[in-house]
Write a protein that holds these residues in place. Structure first.
Motif, PDB file in Angstrom:
ATOM      1  N   TRP A   9       0.857  -0.967   0.108  1.00  0.00           N
ATOM      2  CA  TRP A   9       0.085  -0.059  -0.110  1.00  0.00           C
ATOM      3  C   TRP A   9       0.869   1.107  -0.071  1.00  0.00           C
ATOM      4  N   ASP A  55      -9.103   2.962  11.903  1.00  0.00           N
ATOM      5  CA  ASP A  55      -8.471   3.017  10.723  1.00  0.00           C
ATOM      6  C   ASP A  55      -7.003   3.084  10.901  1.00  0.00           C
ATOM      7  N   ALA A  56      -6.346   2.895   9.924  1.00  0.00           N
ATOM      8  CA  ALA A  56      -4.578   3.257  10.013  1.00  0.00           C
ATOM      9  C   ALA A  56      -4.378   4.783  10.127  1.00  0.00           C
ATOM     10  N   VAL A  57      -3.248   4.988  10.765  1.00  0.00           N
ATOM     11  CA  VAL A  57      -2.939   6.365  11.159  1.00  0.00           C
ATOM     12  C   VAL A  57      -1.485   6.384  10.902  1.00  0.00           C
ATOM     13  N   PHE A  58      -0.926   7.541  10.527  1.00  0.00           N
ATOM     14  CA  PHE A  58       0.541   8.191  10.539  1.00  0.00           C
ATOM     15  C   PHE A  58       0.734   8.954  11.614  1.00  0.00           C
ATOM     16  N   ARG A 108     -16.979   7.392  14.551  1.00  0.00           N
ATOM     17  CA  ARG A 108     -17.059   7.819  13.276  1.00  0.00           C
ATOM     18  C   ARG A 108     -18.009   6.818  12.622  1.00  0.00           C
ATOM     19  N   LEU A 145      -4.751  11.609   0.116  1.00  0.00           N
ATOM     20  CA  LEU A 145      -3.871  12.238   0.949  1.00  0.00           C
ATOM     21  C   LEU A 145      -3.597  13.533   0.313  1.00  0.00           C
ATOM     22  N   LEU A 152       1.304   4.409  -2.750  1.00  0.00           N
ATOM     23  CA  LEU A 152       1.337   5.602  -2.510  1.00  0.00           C
ATOM     24  C   LEU A 152       2.594   6.428  -2.977  1.00  0.00           C
ATOM     25  N   LEU A 191      -5.231  -0.974   8.247  1.00  0.00           N
ATOM     26  CA  LEU A 191      -5.590  -0.693   7.008  1.00  0.00           C
ATOM     27  C   LEU A 191      -7.070  -1.326   6.629  1.00  0.00           C
ATOM     28  N   ARG A 226     -12.621  10.628   1.183  1.00  0.00           N
ATOM     29  CA  ARG A 226     -12.961   9.105   1.540  1.00  0.00           C
ATOM     30  C   ARG A 226     -12.497   8.779   3.026  1.00  0.00           C
ATOM     31  N   GLY A 227     -12.733  10.103   3.998  1.00  0.00           N
ATOM     32  CA  GLY A 227     -12.792   9.536   5.205  1.00  0.00           C
ATOM     33  C   GLY A 227     -11.131   9.993   5.711  1.00  0.00           C
ATOM     34  N   VAL A 228     -10.197  10.285   5.025  1.00  0.00           N
ATOM     35  CA  VAL A 228      -8.953  10.628   5.327  1.00  0.00           C
ATOM     36  C   VAL A 228      -8.872  11.917   5.776  1.00  0.00           C
ATOM     37  N   PHE A 258      -1.929  11.938   9.682  1.00  0.00           N
ATOM     38  CA  PHE A 258      -2.992  11.510   8.969  1.00  0.00           C
ATOM     39  C   PHE A 258      -3.914  10.213   9.482  1.00  0.00           C
ATOM     40  N   ALA A 259      -4.954  10.516   9.654  1.00  0.00           N
ATOM     41  CA  ALA A 259      -5.680   9.381  10.197  1.00  0.00           C
ATOM     42  C   ALA A 259      -6.776   8.927   9.053  1.00  0.00           C
ATOM     43  N   GLY A 260      -7.647   7.916   9.470  1.00  0.00           N
ATOM     44  CA  GLY A 260      -8.459   7.432   8.470  1.00  0.00           C
ATOM     45  C   GLY A 260      -7.956   6.657   7.367  1.00  0.00           C
ATOM     46  N   LEU A 261      -6.757   6.163   7.505  1.00  0.00           N
ATOM     47  CA  LEU A 261      -6.381   5.587   6.274  1.00  0.00           C
ATOM     48  C   LEU A 261      -6.730   4.281   6.124  1.00  0.00           C
ATOM     49  N   SER A 262      -7.150   3.612   4.995  1.00  0.00           N
ATOM     50  CA  SER A 262      -7.287   2.291   4.754  1.00  0.00           C
ATOM     51  C   SER A 262      -6.519   1.865   3.406  1.00  0.00           C
ATOM     52  N   PHE A 263      -6.724   0.510   3.036  1.00  0.00           N
ATOM     53  CA  PHE A 263      -6.488  -0.145   1.727  1.00  0.00           C
ATOM     54  C   PHE A 263      -7.040   0.830   0.621  1.00  0.00           C
ATOM     55  N   ALA A 264      -7.867   1.543   0.810  1.00  0.00           N
ATOM     56  CA  ALA A 264      -8.576   2.188  -0.317  1.00  0.00           C
ATOM     57  C   ALA A 264      -8.081   3.477  -0.582  1.00  0.00           C
ATOM     58  N   THR A 265      -7.351   3.941   0.425  1.00  0.00           N
ATOM     59  CA  THR A 265      -6.361   5.268   0.321  1.00  0.00           C
ATOM     60  C   THR A 265      -5.588   5.199  -0.718  1.00  0.00           C
ATOM     61  N   GLY A 266      -5.702   6.444  -1.538  1.00  0.00           N
ATOM     62  CA  GLY A 266      -4.477   6.329  -2.534  1.00  0.00           C
ATOM     63  C   GLY A 266      -4.003   7.889  -2.505  1.00  0.00           C
ATOM     64  N   PRO A 267      -3.200   8.087  -3.363  1.00  0.00           N
ATOM     65  CA  PRO A 267      -2.304   9.633  -3.183  1.00  0.00           C
ATOM     66  C   PRO A 267      -3.447  10.621  -3.404  1.00  0.00           C
TER      67      PRO A 267
END
Lengths: 496, 496
Positions: A306, A351-354, A491, B366, A310, A338, B330-332, B354-363
């Motif tokens: 993933w 959800d995933a977080v950085f 959420r 972000l 990105l 993720l 998309r929730g990011v 960065f929060a709300g990340l998932s496998f569906a998250t793309g550039p």
């Protein structure tokens, strides 16, 4: 001279290898496509698997220099938790909803409301989670009613493959034990749970021990694969179970860490030991009367892929970039949820977080934070295994076991030496063990392990300086998880 | 025929344009390097500024078709909060610690312990923060003692430039009011605060109104710039103040949003109005007896450039990518505290998330999350301005005012129409206004505004569907900020 074929039907590829008298021949691979048509939706067309089998099996025969007529037996390991609607001859209705599919979150909640999750866990060894078959079946009934009505069987990827291969609709105890529909102690479908999921028992596959024959190859399939109709097909097992066997999981105290797209981690136990915290699930194993206490796996190689997507680089580059950031990733932390959290707690709303990002943060820091985050998730799983007393020596298998940098981080985070498998494709090895046991080449699973499992003990030792750094960083990661969980949970409405 | 030169010495570039009888000629630009040698350290060599002036000034003369001998006057706006150690003739000692430098966090804490931050705010209008001069001076004394001893003056970028240009060491009230050393009401250095910072008053630059002459060009500099020693140099002002003027900030109720690397936002007021919540600071303005209530700016264009660097694409591409992700990304979500938080609260311990990340998250997600996060930060600033009653109509200037997509998001997040400047380089316009006022071309700042400021009112109107979406998303962003703050604050030890 008869030989056997060991096959692993995974997510990214189908792998096959011949088991001959000299052991396992080189592995042939055919890639698989994965479709993610919407957030949470992850599907594969069942035909992709059979097409890939038609590539990988003949290639494996070629690699071994073996003729198809000499293959006496096939043993197939395959993805857990895929739901496939199919007929007795392998005709399918709609795509497979694979293990990564998260669309059935509401159905899992409905199932949990109807059946007390504690009771379900006690009965099945499983958490009521959208990954398992029962909620997916409920989702299919609501969203794909025509397919649900048309199909004779509501099966797994394993039962579909067995049907396509032999015309018999069966899968093994291990596959069945990940559905939320089987009593983990009796090894039979649970009428009450099936009823909750709205399923008649006769539409579920038969359950057989992994190393028993399901049938012999159907003529058209034998032709496609370059084999004969005399070739016997075993009931097969789940890929996590095969990987656990192939990674040397029968050794006392072994914990097998399977590093693929996800990172399932398991330990073999003699009885139905259940984790009171429900972090770990309990399955029937591919070996009779054995159980597998396991975590089904957090985003691992999948998280690296993933991030690679990105950053617009390859996966190997992400692992290289790691080395350009210091331990602790300059304060950047990553929680790899993720597709929701499965560790340190199961919570689909996380959800995933950085976190810890600054102007000084570069791609190398993100890369290192991702790999460190995955190692921290592993530590939480292994800690729980140790607390339960089900296993303690970690053996690493899978594609991710090839990265020295990742292994070094993992060893430091776990503060333990790691054993590493010689052949990373442990599921193929495990499938081969079952084939050899079924054919009488191996008198026991111990003999099969001795003959086929190659593990380098103490392949990596923890670096004391890293251990200290990661002890603090892991505590910080856990604080971040709590924070992400507190942020994520309310959420629900927005994302549904 | 005499003309004036308006110059803006920023972070990324030096810009210059001739102010003639027909108004402002086209703007010439010379780029600047920025050095970030360590986490929190952001420096520029003072020579880079003078070298860039030697490029931009002759280029501006060329663009206007004007001879150097006809330039009667130069008005310079320059970065706030840079500390430069220099002599009367412009010799420097070490690099400039610019506004982005965050190394003086501990010194700011020490300053706050020694002087009650409430009292300091009441006296100076400023928060005790590492960005301001006083803590930076304390850091320089500890870490660059030789430079501190060797330099005659502990100045600003403005005082260094004036010294280099004229041999006089002065800057204006606006520059002085961002040091933590000036009494914002009296416009004089505060002896007590200077003592706390360990500074003798005689080492500080003189303070003059922005539109008064500091002196005339020194011969060697006149030669380098292609001008004459008759050319008068104004005391000049801060870039935020010049941008505010040039963005039409003198209009009643105007809030000028300057979208550059950071995004300072200001409103002109008649007296020393102070924000009791200390989100906004209060400066002296470049116009006599006027004050500027302002937020010094959160990471904005800088956050976009940072993401572009991570993704390996250009900044313009990040703004294009935004359009490929739906509103809400998309929730990011992104909290843009890339050098600590300045909004909704000042807290140097909060990092970006960065929060709300998932496998569906793309550039694209972000990218959109970053731009939305920056818009949410702006909303918190503008809300405070409205609550204080210091301004309400938002006028957007700066490079970021050229993106239609960003403006549309901003308008929806603020739920308000936006006015947009015709010339984005508002600091050059503001410097030109001061030059024209000093030379008598304009009888008043109102006349200067009428002649030079071009703003398109209602350039963007809020889209009602987006407004509703962003109302919820902003509330969610605020929850994420609280979460990032709770996570960040106890990490002080680790990052120090």
């Amino acid at each position: 001279m008869s030989v056997a074929l060991a096959v692993d039907v995974g997510t990214q590829s189908v792998k096959a290898a011949v088991l001959g008298h000299d052991g396992l021949a080189p592995i042939a691979t055919a890639p698989l496509a994965v479709s993610a048509p919407a957030r949470g939706a992850v599907e594969q067309d069942p035909r992709w698997f059979t097409d890939a089998l038609a590539v990988a099996v003949p290639a494996a025969l070629d690699l071994a220099g073996v003729a198809g007529r000499d293959v006496a037996r096939i043993s197939v390991s395959s993805q857990l938790d895929a739901v496939v609607l199919h007929d007795r001859d392998g005709r399918t209705f709609g795509p497979a909803l694979i293990w990564m599919d998260r669309r059935a979150v509401r159905e899992a909640q409905a199932f949990a409301r109807a059946a007390d999750p504690d009771r379900v866990f006690e009965r099945t060894g499983l958490n009521v989670d959208a990954s398992h078959a029962a909620p997916k079946v409920m989702w299919l009934r609501a969203h794909r009613p025509d397919d649900m009505r048309a199909a004779s069987f509501v099966g797994s990827l394993a039962s579909f493959l067995t049907a396509w291969l032999t015309g018999e609709v069966v899968h093994d105890l291990a596959q069945a034990s990940s559905t939320l529909l089987m009593d983990v102690r009796t090894g039979s479908w649970d009428t009450g749970l099936a009823e909750l999921a709205g399923l008649e028992l006769e539409r579920l596959p038969g359950i057989r021990p992994a190393d028993t024959a399901a049938g012999t190859l159907r003529a058209p399939v034998a032709e496609v694969l370059g084999l004969t109709t005399r070739c016997e097909v075993l009931a097969g097992t789940g890929d996590d179970h095969a990987s656990h066997l192939g990674g040397g999981g029968m050794a006392p105290g072994a914990v097998v860490d399977v590093v693929g797209t996800a990172e399932p981690v398991g330990a073999r136990v003699e009885g139905a030991i259940l984790d009171p915290d429900r972090l770990l699930e309990t399955h029937r194993h591919a070996i009779r009367d054995q159980y597998l206490v396991q975590h089904p796996g957090f985003a691992s190689g999948g998280a690296i892929r993933w991030l690679a997507g990105l950053l617009g680089v390859g996966q190997a580059r992400v692992l290289e970039l790691c080395e350009q950031s210091p331990p602790g990733a300059r304060g950047v932390r990553f929680v790899p949820s993720l597709s929701g959290a499965l560790v340190p707690r199961w919570n689909p709303e996380v959800d995933a977080v950085f976190a810890g990002l600054s102007f000084a943060t570069g791609p190398a820091d993100l890369a290192r934070a991702v790999v460190e985050g995955v190692c921290f998730a592993l530590r939480d799983v292994v800690d729980r295994m140790r607390e339960l007393g089900v296993g303690h020596h970690v053996r690493v298998v899978g594609g991710g076991s090839r990265s020295r940098g990742w292994l070094a981080m993992k060893s430091a985070v776990l503060d333990a030496p790691l054993a590493v498998a010689r052949v990373p494709d442990a599921a193929v090895v495990g499938a081969a063990m079952l084939a050899g046991m079924a054919g009488g080449e191996f008198g026991s699973v111990e003999e099969a392990s001795d003959r086929l499992v190659g593990v380098v003990e103490h392949a990596v030792e923890p670096d004391p300086a890293l251990v200290a750094c990661y002890r603090d960083a892991h505590a910080d990661y856990r604080r971040l998880f709590e924070s992400a969980e507190a942020y994520g949970t309310p959420r629900r409405g927005e994302r549904a």
